[in-house]
Write an enzyme that holds these catalytic residues in place. Sequence first.
Site, short mmCIF file in Angstrom:
data_model
loop_
_atom_site.label_atom_id
_atom_site.label_comp_id
_atom_site.label_asym_id
_atom_site.label_seq_id
_atom_site.Cartn_x
_atom_site.Cartn_y
_atom_site.Cartn_z
N PRO A 1 7.33 31.87 39.30
CA PRO A 1 6.58 30.91 38.50
C PRO A 1 7.20 29.52 38.53
CG PRO A 1 7.98 32.22 37.09
CD PRO A 1 8.16 32.77 38.48
N TYR B 1 -6.65 16.37 41.94
CA TYR B 1 -7.34 17.64 41.62
C TYR B 1 -8.37 17.48 40.50
CZ TYR B 1 -2.71 19.19 43.34
OH TYR B 1 -1.54 19.36 44.03
N CYS C 1 -3.32 -0.06 43.28
CA CYS C 1 -4.49 -0.77 43.79
C CYS C 1 -5.45 0.20 44.48
CB CYS C 1 -4.03 -1.87 44.74
SG CYS C 1 -3.05 -3.06 43.84
N GLU C 2 -5.97 1.12 43.73
CA GLU C 2 -7.00 2.05 44.21
C GLU C 2 -7.90 2.36 43.03
OE1 GLU C 2 -6.22 5.32 46.65
OE2 GLU C 2 -4.31 4.58 47.40
N TYR D 1 4.73 19.40 38.43
CA TYR D 1 4.01 18.66 39.46
C TYR D 1 3.68 17.24 38.99
CZ TYR D 1 3.75 23.43 41.10
OH TYR D 1 4.08 24.71 41.48
N1 LLP Z 1 5.63 30.24 45.14
C1 LLP Z 1 5.06 29.62 46.19
C2 LLP Z 1 5.29 30.14 47.54
C3 LLP Z 1 4.25 28.49 45.98
O1 LLP Z 1 3.67 27.89 47.02
C4 LLP Z 1 4.05 28.01 44.66
C5 LLP Z 1 3.21 26.84 44.41
C6 LLP Z 1 4.70 28.68 43.60
C7 LLP Z 1 5.47 29.79 43.88
C8 LLP Z 1 4.59 28.23 42.16
O2 LLP Z 1 3.31 28.19 41.68
P1 LLP Z 1 3.07 27.89 40.12
O3 LLP Z 1 3.66 29.01 39.34
O4 LLP Z 1 3.70 26.61 39.81
O5 LLP Z 1 1.59 27.82 40.00
N2 LLP Z 1 0.57 20.56 42.86
C9 LLP Z 1 -0.34 21.57 42.33
C10 LLP Z 1 0.25 22.96 42.41
C11 LLP Z 1 0.64 23.37 43.80
C12 LLP Z 1 1.40 24.66 43.86
C13 LLP Z 1 1.85 25.00 45.23
N3 LLP Z 1 2.59 26.18 45.32
C14 LLP Z 1 -0.72 21.18 40.90
O6 LLP Z 1 -0.26 20.16 40.42
O7 LLP Z 1 -1.52 21.85 40.27
#
Ligand code: LLP
Length: 398
Positions: A261, A303, A329-330, A358
């Site tokens: 996570p 997103y 500037c967008e 993030y």
């Molecule tokens: N493990 C792997 C291999 C991953 O690619 C990711 C996230 C995670 C774990 C952790 O996922 P989480 O528990 O945080 O959902 N930038 C996007 C989220 C991209 C996540 C990419 N991979 C956002 O701001 O929503």
Amino acid sequence: MPIGRELASTLIAAHGSPLYAYEAAVLVERARRLRACFPAENVRWFYATKANANLEILRRVRAEGFGVDAVSIGEVRAAIKAGFASNEITFNGNNVTSAELREVASLGVHLSVDGIPQLRRVAELGIANSVGLRLNPDIGAGHHHHVITGGPDAKFGAAPEEIDEALAIAAAAHMTLDGLQQHIGSGILETAPWIAAVDVMLKHAARLKDLRFVDFGGGFGVPYRPMESPFDFAAFREAIAPRLQAFRARMQRPIEFRFEPGRFLVAEAGTLLVTVTSVKRTTRHTFVGVDSGMNHLIRPALYDAWHEIVNLTRPNAPASCVRVAGQICESGDLLAVDRELPTPEEGDILAIRNAGAYGYSMASTYNLRPRPAEVMIESDGFARCIRPRDRLEDLLGP
Ligand code: LLP
């Protein structure tokens, strides 16, 4: 307790605006909530560094008994610098170079390869005795199509039909395939896709005779909008625990189960504090301009993500419908589109909630604007800078 007006003003006076502020108590509570989920099922938790790679956050996460999941040599080095041992780090790199694979392996970090081509490369390089394999279980989920990482359109992992080939490549190179890994997507609030993917993983993991671990990835969502319900961990546990127990009994040896996570630990711990620089009324809209934007929090622009915004300075002002715009500037540089807010005025401090995951980790120096400082707030309200604001001299280069 979410950061209120007084604390926000004090923090900004001391550390400048905009500012990323994290509450240690929230991070610790989320970490403990996760660990309490599977007390007896040989589960290990790895924090996904990419959500927020601040070294102080990594240290706190480690103190809570987590390992880390890294996806680049940079994240591996951050973890080592924060005190993690190499066996507390997993590596899941996508489209990485040979040099990077070599460096990660040389640090003693176990690799999970992203598919057959990467497996072949690791075999050729002769850098590992054992590797995990990322599987695409053909199930994807997530809050936006950009973050769905399983299923037919995803670039990640190997198909279940490729497992035999992977086993053959590994055997020919005297390596063992000792783990299966997945990550189906991010920001998942329902348990159903998780349960389905766990079933697919366990079905295929049973084919690996040297199996040591099964890693189910991350993806636990947090509610961003008021009407969203939190992830139901009780239902999750009820569905998953018996499956893990049955699998271990069937394999007749101590298999380790893993989760990775990221967001769940840090999203709700973080607030981006910004200051209103101008309020402009056009024929159509009221633009509340702030001293931040998509350069510091790209999630709304990338997103269509919704972050709660609170007018800390003027909570009781008459509400109006505004667009909160950044300095970039967008035209897409909007932190909120048509949001009811107590009408802000210049100088007001706005809190953008749930920005701990993030947020800073995806921030950029676009338009040559420095990234904000980050502070950690302890339970007693004491706040410490855990990364200074970028210095313009550093951005300009030699
Ligand atoms: N493990 C792997 C291999 C991953 O690619 C990711 C996230 C995670 C774990 C952790 O996922 P989480 O528990 O945080 O959902 N930038 C996007 C989220 C991209 C996540 C990419 N991979 C956002 O701001 O929503």
